[in-house]
Scaffold this active site. Structure first.
Site, PDB file in Angstrom:
ATOM      1  N   GLU A  35      -8.932   0.049  -3.696  1.00 53.49           N
ATOM      2  CA  GLU A  35      -8.016   0.800  -3.336  1.00 53.49           C
ATOM      3  C   GLU A  35      -6.545   0.333  -3.041  1.00 53.49           C
ATOM      4  OE1 GLU A  35      -7.819   4.793  -0.276  1.00 53.49           O
ATOM      5  OE2 GLU A  35      -9.523   3.297  -0.061  1.00 53.49           O
ATOM      6  N   ARG A 262     -21.738  -7.645   2.152  1.00 52.18           N
ATOM      7  CA  ARG A 262     -20.306  -7.958   2.103  1.00 52.18           C
ATOM      8  C   ARG A 262     -20.168  -9.328   2.822  1.00 52.18           C
ATOM      9  NH1 ARG A 262     -17.244  -3.539   5.718  1.00 52.18           N
ATOM     10  NH2 ARG A 262     -15.707  -5.194   5.441  1.00 52.18           N
ATOM     11  N   LYS A 272      -9.008  -3.017   6.777  1.00 49.15           N
ATOM     12  CA  LYS A 272      -7.452  -2.791   6.410  1.00 49.15           C
ATOM     13  C   LYS A 272      -6.546  -2.221   7.539  1.00 49.15           C
ATOM     14  CE  LYS A 272      -8.003  -2.713   1.371  1.00 49.15           C
ATOM     15  NZ  LYS A 272      -7.443  -1.956   0.090  1.00 49.15           N
TER      16      LYS A 272
END
Length: 557
Positions: A35, A262, A272
């Site tokens: 993204e 992850r 983020k």
């Protein structure tokens, strides 16, 4: 053959099973779908290496697809940085694509779902929708608009698209199951009104698809065979499959989502939102600050692409999350830099040393190796003169038998130069040593082959010629946080764990060749650590970032 199968990770095993069950080699295709709302961080490197690594293993194309469905947070700057990072890591994509490429197709499919009674326009605010979903142990409450006539939803959805309603006033929801134990299946929102210009489509669209709707259908459009994502999306998989079932046409590749753990690295955060806060509150100086866990920050600090890929390889592909020690990352960086970094001399806590029996005004150029780990690294010339700088810690007036550096009455070798002997010191009014005076053995020059040059002394120290030295600004970086998991405690602000000494800037001197090294070139400041020239350098101010220290006691298992 059995041994080969054991070496496969679970994702590779899935692919091998699919191939055995009819999937053709030329139907394998992967994608990396970032993204563009920030810079890529250390966690993304795992997804990049997994997807592109599988592409290399199976000789399959890998698309770089930007999930640009939220114009409030996305910028071209982030698109550019992501492409640069993937390229820097050494990977090549097949196509650069965007979810926005498919906005019309996604809209048309949404209209189809409305017509089939599988989607409806809801006029409730998002807070009410969330409240009505309840929790997994309690059945959700159906929206009062859930069974509105198809024609009415079609009309409203078109008006939403045309911008006839305010942002947030309506949404399109899939009609699935309000009592499902999986909260993602409780009539998820497919579209929301957002009157914001898009970085690619401008003002053409007033509604934007939600991630779950856009992601799987984009995979299908691109005929991605294996949609690989991190473990937090595992409970999204039923919705991924439900959406796919609504548009799937027999004979095409039916993409499957599979999840891997992850990567969490100690002393780092990968949110983020929190990284943006570090920037907004001036804790760091932008996305590429060398203390940031971003790929651009690590690159600026001096990490190599090879080291990062080796790190990901050592971490492996797992199904369960765990905390990876940052020391393993530093180990991989140090291991790679030891092979490739040019050895140079710099003094970061300088004290002057005068060789009293070396002729005043004389200078000579001595030969030294660039990297003793590389046979073909070659040599270079370094200047030598009567006055030098050495490290303050490399001298003591008096020292015990375990001190193998320079002392009064003791000898050391100057790296690639001569053997010297400490004779006397000069001090200021506070008793601090300002100058060390020494003598040298003129026949002891390194590499000269004389009997004196072969004489063994216990210590070797680095130096720079004072006459030729260039001033250098050295930025010694430490961990940004003081605890392993700075965002582990929900009730404690992660900024409470900022290390106040995460960077220490000092002034020193370096050999003159440092003027000509390129920004980002890996260097070893001999006996100090690994460094790289920073982009802040100018023709008169040479800035070097410490990448990692020279040694560490950490050993990987």
């Amino acid at each position: 053959m059995e041994e080969e199968k054991k070496s496969l990770n679970f994702i590779e095993q899935i692919i091998e099973d699919d191939l055995a069950n009819g999937l053709k080699n030329d139907q394998i295709r992967f994608r990396f779908p970032p993204e563009p709302n920030g810079y890529l961080h250390v966690g993304h490197t795992k997804a990049i290496c997994i997807n592109f690594g599988l592409g290399e293993k199976y000789n399959a194309p890998v698309n770089l697809r930007f999930d640009d469905t939220n114009p409030e947070k996305e910028e071209q700057e982030f698109v550019d940085s992501i492409m640069k990072d993937v390229e820097w890591l050494g990977f090549k994509w097949d196509k650069v694509l965007y979810a926005s490429d498919y906005f019309q197709q996604l809209y048309d499919w949404a209209v189809q779902l409305i017509k089939e009674g599988k989607a409806y326009v809801d006029e409730q605010p998002s807070e009410i929708i969330t409240e009505q979903r309840k929790n997994p142990a309690e059945p959700g409450i159906e929206s009062p608009f859930r069974n509105r006539p198809v024609e009415e939803s079609l009309d409203l959805f078109e008006k939403m698209k045309n911008g006839e309603f305010e942002s947030g006033s309506m949404s399109l929801r899939a009609k699935i199951d309000m009592v499902s134990p999986n909260m993602n299946m409780r009539d998820p929102v497919m579209y929301r009104i957002l009157n914001k210009p898009h970085h690619r489509t401008g003002t053409a669209w007033k509604i934007y698809p939600m991630y779950d709707w856009a992601h799987g259908e984009s995979d299908y459009i691109e005929q991605i065979s294996h949609s690989l994502c991190s473990l937090e999306f595992e409970n999204h998989r039923p919705l991924y499959n439900w959406y796919l079932d609504q548009v799937y046409e027999k004979g095409r590749v039916k993409n499957k989502q599979r999840e891997f753990a992850r990567m969490n690295v100690s002393y780092m955060i990968t949110s983020k939102r929190k990284l943006q806060r570090l920037i907004a509150e001036n804790v760091v100086n932008g996305w590429d600050d060398p203390r940031m866990p971003t790929i651009s920050g690590m690159r600026r600090k001096g990490f190599t692409a090879t080291a990062i890929r080796n790190f990901i390889d050592k971490v492996g592909v797992a199904k369960r999350e765990n905390l990876i020690e940052i020391q393993l990352l530093d180990f991989c960086v140090r291991e790679d830099l030891n092979k490739i970094a040019k050895r140079v001399m710099a003094v970061i806590d300088p004290i002057k040393l005068v060789i009293e029996n070396y002729p005043e005004g004389q200078e000579e150029w001595l030969t030294t190796e660039n990297n003793n780990e590389q046979e073909d690294a070659g040599t270079r010339e370094i200047p030598f003169s009567r006055e030098l700088y050495i490290e303050r810690e490399d001298f003591k007036e008096e020292a015990g038998n375990k001190f193998f550096r320079l002392r009064l009455g003791g000898e050391v070798r100057l790296k690639s130069a001569y053997i010297i002997k400490g004779e006397r010191v000069e001090k200021d009014e506070n008793g601090e040593i300002t100058t060390i005076y020494a003598s040298y053995d003129e026949k002891s020059k390194s590499g000269s082959g004389t009997e004196e040059s072969l004489r063994k002394v216990k210590g070797t120290i680095h130096w720079v010629s004072a006459k030729h030295a260039i001033p250098v600004e050295v930025r010694n970086y430490e961990k940004l946080f003081t605890v392993e998991q700075p965002d582990a405690e929900k009730d404690v602000d992660f900024l409470n764990f900022i290390n106040p000494d995460s960077v220490n800037i000092i002034q020193g001197f370096g050999e003159p060749s440092l003027k000509d090294v390129a920004v980002g070139e890996p260097l070893q400041f001999q006996r100090i650590g690994y460094f790289t020239k920073d982009q802040d350098s100018t023709d008169t101010n040479f800035v070097f970032n410490r990448t990692v220290t020279l040694k560490d006691s950490y050993k990987p298992e």
